[in-house]
Structures are given as structure tokens and as C-alpha cells.
Write a protein that holds these residues in place. Structure first.
Motif, PDB file in Angstrom:
ATOM      1  N   UNK A   1      77.236 -27.768 116.038  1.00  0.00           N
ATOM      2  CA  UNK A   1      77.063 -28.446 117.323  1.00  0.00           C
ATOM      3  C   UNK A   1      75.591 -28.575 117.688  1.00  0.00           C
ATOM      4  N   UNK A   2      75.305 -29.380 118.654  1.00  0.00           N
ATOM      5  CA  UNK A   2      73.952 -29.504 119.192  1.00  0.00           C
ATOM      6  C   UNK A   2      73.995 -29.127 120.668  1.00  0.00           C
ATOM      7  N   UNK A   3      73.149 -28.189 121.076  1.00  0.00           N
ATOM      8  CA  UNK A   3      73.055 -27.771 122.471  1.00  0.00           C
ATOM      9  C   UNK A   3      71.855 -28.439 123.118  1.00  0.00           C
ATOM     10  N   UNK A   4      72.047 -28.936 124.335  1.00  0.00           N
ATOM     11  CA  UNK A   4      70.951 -29.504 125.109  1.00  0.00           C
ATOM     12  C   UNK A   4      70.921 -28.783 126.443  1.00  0.00           C
ATOM     13  N   UNK A   5      69.782 -28.174 126.781  1.00  0.00           N
ATOM     14  CA  UNK A   5      69.632 -27.427 128.030  1.00  0.00           C
ATOM     15  C   UNK A   5      68.387 -27.910 128.762  1.00  0.00           C
ATOM     16  N   UNK A   6      68.484 -27.971 130.072  1.00  0.00           N
ATOM     17  CA  UNK A   6      67.329 -28.301 130.899  1.00  0.00           C
ATOM     18  C   UNK A   6      66.477 -27.063 131.093  1.00  0.00           C
ATOM     19  N   UNK A   7      65.180 -27.269 131.271  1.00  0.00           N
ATOM     20  CA  UNK A   7      64.263 -26.154 131.484  1.00  0.00           C
ATOM     21  C   UNK A   7      62.985 -26.648 132.136  1.00  0.00           C
ATOM     22  N   UNK A   8      61.978 -25.778 132.139  1.00  0.00           N
ATOM     23  CA  UNK A   8      60.665 -26.107 132.703  1.00  0.00           C
ATOM     24  C   UNK A   8      59.600 -25.677 131.724  1.00  0.00           C
ATOM     25  N   UNK A   9      58.563 -26.507 131.593  1.00  0.00           N
ATOM     26  CA  UNK A   9      57.378 -26.127 130.842  1.00  0.00           C
ATOM     27  C   UNK A   9      56.399 -25.493 131.814  1.00  0.00           C
ATOM     28  N   UNK A  10      55.874 -24.316 131.487  1.00  0.00           N
ATOM     29  CA  UNK A  10      55.005 -23.591 132.421  1.00  0.00           C
ATOM     30  C   UNK A  10      53.564 -23.461 131.943  1.00  0.00           C
ATOM     31  N   UNK A  11      53.337 -23.534 130.651  1.00  0.00           N
ATOM     32  CA  UNK A  11      51.981 -23.461 130.087  1.00  0.00           C
ATOM     33  C   UNK A  11      51.918 -24.364 128.863  1.00  0.00           C
ATOM     34  N   UNK A  12      50.732 -24.914 128.620  1.00  0.00           N
ATOM     35  CA  UNK A  12      50.537 -25.814 127.492  1.00  0.00           C
ATOM     36  C   UNK A  12      49.189 -25.529 126.858  1.00  0.00           C
ATOM     37  N   UNK A  13      49.154 -25.508 125.531  1.00  0.00           N
ATOM     38  CA  UNK A  13      47.890 -25.343 124.809  1.00  0.00           C
ATOM     39  C   UNK A  13      47.921 -26.245 123.585  1.00  0.00           C
ATOM     40  N   UNK A  14      46.853 -26.217 122.846  1.00  0.00           N
ATOM     41  CA  UNK A  14      46.768 -27.002 121.615  1.00  0.00           C
ATOM     42  C   UNK A  14      47.828 -26.559 120.606  1.00  0.00           C
ATOM     43  N   UNK A  15      48.251 -25.298 120.679  1.00  0.00           N
ATOM     44  CA  UNK A  15      49.147 -24.732 119.674  1.00  0.00           C
ATOM     45  C   UNK A  15      50.585 -24.540 120.130  1.00  0.00           C
ATOM     46  N   UNK A  16      50.890 -24.810 121.403  1.00  0.00           N
ATOM     47  CA  UNK A  16      52.270 -24.616 121.821  1.00  0.00           C
ATOM     48  C   UNK A  16      52.484 -24.763 123.308  1.00  0.00           C
TER      49      UNK A  16
ATOM     50  N   UNK B   1      46.825 -24.135 129.610  1.00  0.00           N
ATOM     51  CA  UNK B   1      46.809 -24.813 130.895  1.00  0.00           C
ATOM     52  C   UNK B   1      48.143 -24.586 131.607  1.00  0.00           C
ATOM     53  N   UNK B   2      48.061 -24.218 132.868  1.00  0.00           N
ATOM     54  CA  UNK B   2      49.253 -24.042 133.683  1.00  0.00           C
ATOM     55  C   UNK B   2      49.773 -25.409 134.092  1.00  0.00           C
ATOM     56  N   UNK B   3      51.082 -25.610 133.963  1.00  0.00           N
ATOM     57  CA  UNK B   3      51.687 -26.850 134.398  1.00  0.00           C
ATOM     58  C   UNK B   3      53.111 -26.579 134.837  1.00  0.00           C
ATOM     59  N   UNK B   4      53.745 -27.534 135.456  1.00  0.00           N
ATOM     60  CA  UNK B   4      55.132 -27.421 135.867  1.00  0.00           C
ATOM     61  C   UNK B   4      55.785 -28.764 135.579  1.00  0.00           C
ATOM     62  N   UNK B   5      56.498 -28.841 134.464  1.00  0.00           N
ATOM     63  CA  UNK B   5      57.085 -30.107 134.035  1.00  0.00           C
ATOM     64  C   UNK B   5      58.541 -29.873 133.604  1.00  0.00           C
ATOM     65  N   UNK B   6      59.470 -30.723 134.061  1.00  0.00           N
ATOM     66  CA  UNK B   6      60.850 -30.599 133.589  1.00  0.00           C
ATOM     67  C   UNK B   6      60.940 -30.994 132.113  1.00  0.00           C
ATOM     68  N   UNK B   7      61.863 -30.362 131.383  1.00  0.00           N
ATOM     69  CA  UNK B   7      62.026 -30.669 129.965  1.00  0.00           C
ATOM     70  C   UNK B   7      63.448 -30.419 129.531  1.00  0.00           C
ATOM     71  N   UNK B   8      63.726 -30.820 128.301  1.00  0.00           N
ATOM     72  CA  UNK B   8      65.012 -30.541 127.670  1.00  0.00           C
ATOM     73  C   UNK B   8      64.752 -29.784 126.376  1.00  0.00           C
ATOM     74  N   UNK B   9      65.571 -28.775 126.144  1.00  0.00           N
ATOM     75  CA  UNK B   9      65.541 -28.025 124.889  1.00  0.00           C
ATOM     76  C   UNK B   9      66.735 -28.508 124.075  1.00  0.00           C
TER      77      UNK B   9
END
Length: 87
Positions: A37-52, A22-30
Motif C-alpha cells: 500500500x501507499x500511505x499519504x499523511x499531512x504534516x508540517x515542515x519546521x526546518x530546512x537546510x541544504x541537506x534536509x 532555516x526555520x519555516x512553517x510549511x504544510x506538506x505531505x509525506x
């Protein structure tokens, strides 16, 4: 922000996949835990399925690397955090 989720692939190509994407546009954090160290980066989710999820983020990820993704679904106030591996 309104996020629309629609099937993203043609039926011919879709038949080769395990589940519908499914196509989507959602803000996210990686969230990437490195050895010292721990890295935190902003990004976008562009597709979603049952597996990823397909994401776009300003961080270089290696195949097999484990990450956490945090995002909030539309009309929800609680963020979702999931663990996964780069494929």
C-alpha cells in the motif's frame, strides 16, 4: 499564508552543522510506499537546510526508511516532490 524563513540556531551550535538551518512553517505531505500500500499523511515542515528538512507528521517512520515529501513554497503554485531517507 505567509511563511517566514529565518536562521534557526545560535552561532555556537551552528558551527557544528554542515549548513545553515532555516526555520519555516510549511504544510506538506509525506508519501510512504509500503510493500502492499501507499500511505499519504499531512504534516508540517519546521526546518530546512541544504541537506534536509525537519518534518512533523502523524506517521511512524523508521531510521533509513525512504519517503517522498511534497510541499509548495510560498508564492508558488507548483508543488515540489522530493525523495529522501529518514535520518
Amino acid at each position: 499564508m505567509v511563511t517566514e524563513i529565518v536562521p534557526g540556531l545560535s552561532p555556537t551550535y551552528q558551527s557544528k552543522r554542515r549548513s545553515i538551518r532555516y526555520t519555516l512553517d510549511v504544510p506538506l505531505r509525506v508519501i510512504l510506499h509500503k510493500q502492499d500500500t501507499t500511505l499519504i499523511r499531512d504534516g508540517r515542515g519546521t526546518e530546512l537546510s541544504e541537506y534536509g528538512m525537519c518534518i512533523m507528521a502523524g506517521v511512524e517512520l523508521k531510521l533509513g526508511e525512504e519517503v517522498e515529501i511534497e510541499f509548495t513554497l510560498p508564492y508558488s503554485s507548483e508543488p515540489i516532490r522530493v525523495s529522501g531517507a529518514v535520518r
